[in-house]
Scaffold this motif. Sequence first.
Motif, mmCIF file in Angstrom:
data_model
loop_
_atom_site.group_PDB
_atom_site.id
_atom_site.type_symbol
_atom_site.label_atom_id
_atom_site.label_comp_id
_atom_site.label_asym_id
_atom_site.label_seq_id
_atom_site.Cartn_x
_atom_site.Cartn_y
_atom_site.Cartn_z
ATOM 1 N N THR A 333 -41.540 81.163 -2.660
ATOM 2 C CA THR A 333 -41.947 79.754 -2.682
ATOM 3 C C THR A 333 -41.196 78.751 -2.284
ATOM 4 O O THR A 333 -39.992 78.405 -2.738
ATOM 5 C CB THR A 333 -42.498 79.403 -4.245
ATOM 6 O OG1 THR A 333 -43.306 80.307 -4.793
ATOM 7 C CG2 THR A 333 -43.147 78.024 -4.228
ATOM 8 N N LYS A 337 -39.935 70.035 1.203
ATOM 9 C CA LYS A 337 -41.146 69.211 1.252
ATOM 10 C C LYS A 337 -40.998 68.177 2.142
ATOM 11 O O LYS A 337 -39.771 67.512 2.583
ATOM 12 C CB LYS A 337 -41.333 68.351 -0.127
ATOM 13 C CG LYS A 337 -41.613 69.495 -1.194
ATOM 14 C CD LYS A 337 -41.601 68.854 -2.680
ATOM 15 C CE LYS A 337 -42.788 67.899 -2.932
ATOM 16 N NZ LYS A 337 -43.119 67.391 -4.274
ATOM 17 N N HIS A 363 -39.116 71.116 -3.991
ATOM 18 C CA HIS A 363 -40.384 71.780 -4.532
ATOM 19 C C HIS A 363 -39.894 72.128 -5.731
ATOM 20 O O HIS A 363 -39.151 73.194 -5.736
ATOM 21 C CB HIS A 363 -41.252 72.718 -3.803
ATOM 22 C CG HIS A 363 -42.396 73.225 -4.454
ATOM 23 N ND1 HIS A 363 -43.063 72.392 -5.426
ATOM 24 C CD2 HIS A 363 -43.131 74.127 -4.286
ATOM 25 C CE1 HIS A 363 -44.248 73.097 -5.734
ATOM 26 N NE2 HIS A 363 -44.276 73.991 -4.921
ATOM 27 N N ASP A 406 -45.902 77.362 -0.719
ATOM 28 C CA ASP A 406 -44.815 75.795 -0.689
ATOM 29 C C ASP A 406 -45.827 74.557 -0.831
ATOM 30 O O ASP A 406 -46.702 74.618 -1.309
ATOM 31 C CB ASP A 406 -44.327 75.926 0.898
ATOM 32 C CG ASP A 406 -45.420 75.615 1.949
ATOM 33 O OD1 ASP A 406 -46.567 75.050 1.566
ATOM 34 O OD2 ASP A 406 -45.292 76.099 3.133
ATOM 35 N N CYS A 407 -44.932 73.551 -0.906
ATOM 36 C CA CYS A 407 -45.816 72.299 -0.950
ATOM 37 C C CYS A 407 -45.083 71.317 0.255
ATOM 38 O O CYS A 407 -44.689 70.347 0.098
ATOM 39 C CB CYS A 407 -45.178 71.654 -2.212
ATOM 40 S SG CYS A 407 -46.127 70.273 -2.923
ATOM 41 N N TYR A 408 -45.094 72.055 1.502
ATOM 42 C CA TYR A 408 -44.525 71.500 2.511
ATOM 43 C C TYR A 408 -45.102 70.684 3.533
ATOM 44 O O TYR A 408 -44.829 69.548 3.818
ATOM 45 C CB TYR A 408 -43.663 72.741 3.498
ATOM 46 C CG TYR A 408 -43.254 72.413 4.769
ATOM 47 C CD1 TYR A 408 -41.853 71.819 4.696
ATOM 48 C CD2 TYR A 408 -43.678 72.700 6.001
ATOM 49 C CE1 TYR A 408 -41.227 71.565 5.843
ATOM 50 C CE2 TYR A 408 -43.042 72.525 7.139
ATOM 51 C CZ TYR A 408 -41.788 72.068 7.049
ATOM 52 O OH TYR A 408 -41.207 71.934 8.186
ATOM 53 N N GLY A 460 -48.908 78.554 2.441
ATOM 54 C CA GLY A 460 -48.634 77.256 1.969
ATOM 55 C C GLY A 460 -49.305 76.438 2.185
ATOM 56 O O GLY A 460 -50.631 76.371 1.992
ATOM 57 N N HIS A 462 -50.306 71.776 0.706
ATOM 58 C CA HIS A 462 -49.542 70.780 -0.116
ATOM 59 C C HIS A 462 -50.273 70.206 -1.381
ATOM 60 O O HIS A 462 -50.978 69.142 -1.631
ATOM 61 C CB HIS A 462 -49.497 69.449 1.035
ATOM 62 C CG HIS A 462 -48.562 68.427 0.607
ATOM 63 N ND1 HIS A 462 -49.004 67.440 -0.356
ATOM 64 C CD2 HIS A 462 -47.231 68.086 0.946
ATOM 65 C CE1 HIS A 462 -47.985 66.451 -0.448
ATOM 66 N NE2 HIS A 462 -47.079 67.002 0.234
ATOM 67 N N CYS A 463 -50.166 70.967 -2.563
ATOM 68 C CA CYS A 463 -49.230 72.254 -2.379
ATOM 69 C C CYS A 463 -50.180 73.463 -2.417
ATOM 70 O O CYS A 463 -51.418 73.250 -2.875
ATOM 71 C CB CYS A 463 -48.301 72.355 -3.807
ATOM 72 S SG CYS A 463 -47.459 71.022 -4.096
#
Length: 480
Positions: A333, A337, A363, A406-408, A460, A462-463
């Motif tokens: 993960t 961000k 994150h 991810d929360c990218y 990925g 957001h999130c």
Amino acid sequence: CSVTCGKGSQTRTVTCVDKNRAEVPQIYCQDKKPRSSKHCSRRPCSSKINKCPVSCETDKDTNEIKCRDKNLQVVDPAVCSNQIKHQTLPCFNKNCDLYRWETGDWSECSRTCGFGRKHRSVTCVDLSGGRVSAHLCENDKKPKGKRRCSEFPCPYIWNTGHWSECSVTCGEGKQTRTVVCQAVTKEGWILPGEVHFGCRPEEMPSSSRYCNYGDCNSRNHWTVEPWGECLATCGHGYQRRQVNCVDKHGEITRRGLCVPLYRPVASRPCYNGHCYATSCKEFKKLTTIRRDSDYQLKVGNQLVKIYCSDMRKREPKEYITLPQGPGENFSETFDKKLKKAGTCPYNGQRPDDQCKECQKLTHEEAGNTTFSKIRIDLNTLIVSVSDDTFGSTHSGKFVPYATSGDCYSSSNCPQGRFSINLVDTGFIVSVNTTWNLHGNRASQRIWRLREGQIIRGVCGGHCGVCSPDPRVGLKLDLLR
């Protein structure tokens, strides 16, 4: 509760589930995770009261030794004089446990392979730990001082064939048998062919012996019928034959009329080929092996290498060892961000550690986990992705196998990665296995390589996160 008396603990499993009660990754449960263990207590533990007339205790204030009877009433100290070696020795037990069995550590197995013995000292001691006569501890069951041990079968053994029939029907004759050195697998299977090294010549069994079914001039002697089939359908078993006592005319008579010393054996061991187990529990039952390792098990119609874990426990577990290593089997993960979630800088490539477009705070669900083995159900061929027994989390939180996120970015710019590499395992990822997306603006890219032996994923949002569809799970098939 883990104990029947005194203080212990209780445990329970805590999993994150969706509204349909299907298990999903933990990042979707925003509430504080409930605890999975707590303390518990039962009634106070107490030793059983043996047939002992008195006991003693130490007065905490005066450090004085008092002698009490079985009703805990103080009596004349002379009654206890034979039970206490030193008058200054505190005696804490009110249940007459003045003596107890004390065990030493188990020795190493007497043999490095095959069957051997382990030993340990078992002595009767008093309250000060001094050794006393064993009869003083006879009220308690004496612990075992020796036990059989067995690890792997010896890699080479002298394998003997069956003895031939006696060269004569009466009088002194001769029997012969083959004796060859053969290799043995760690599962205990004898490999065909002779090995001209590995076996110790001084341990070679004899290949001939004398035999005698009885004096030719006697009124009666022994005769034998042909050997029956091996009673075991596979592996080691026994076969039997009829042994009769006959007179000079060959008529069967009472066995008591023949000399017992000359009576031929009526049963002998036999080997009817390999027994292939279909689970670690069955493998444990078929063999004496109790060591955790990779073994050949029968899965479907194929022999596959499976790692058997917890072989000394009642329910061993099956795992697939991943020969390509943790570097090819990982879940991640991603931790970074973006300041502007709607962008996808660097043409979608992963940013470096000096990412100027990224926030300082990472994150909170980020993690990186690698795997050397994965748990599998041999009946369904479904992998337990949440089993972390052979998983190593190098940063952040544990990430289940075949999962990433991810929360990218919310702009189709996934950075979380996972890798599955089953090369040289005998398995592939089934075509029925699919990945589900969860979260806000989630996206994924999944590649299936080498007919399913390798799966790569980038996921990925957001999130956002991707994981195997829980309705099917991470389903494997045998490599044909």
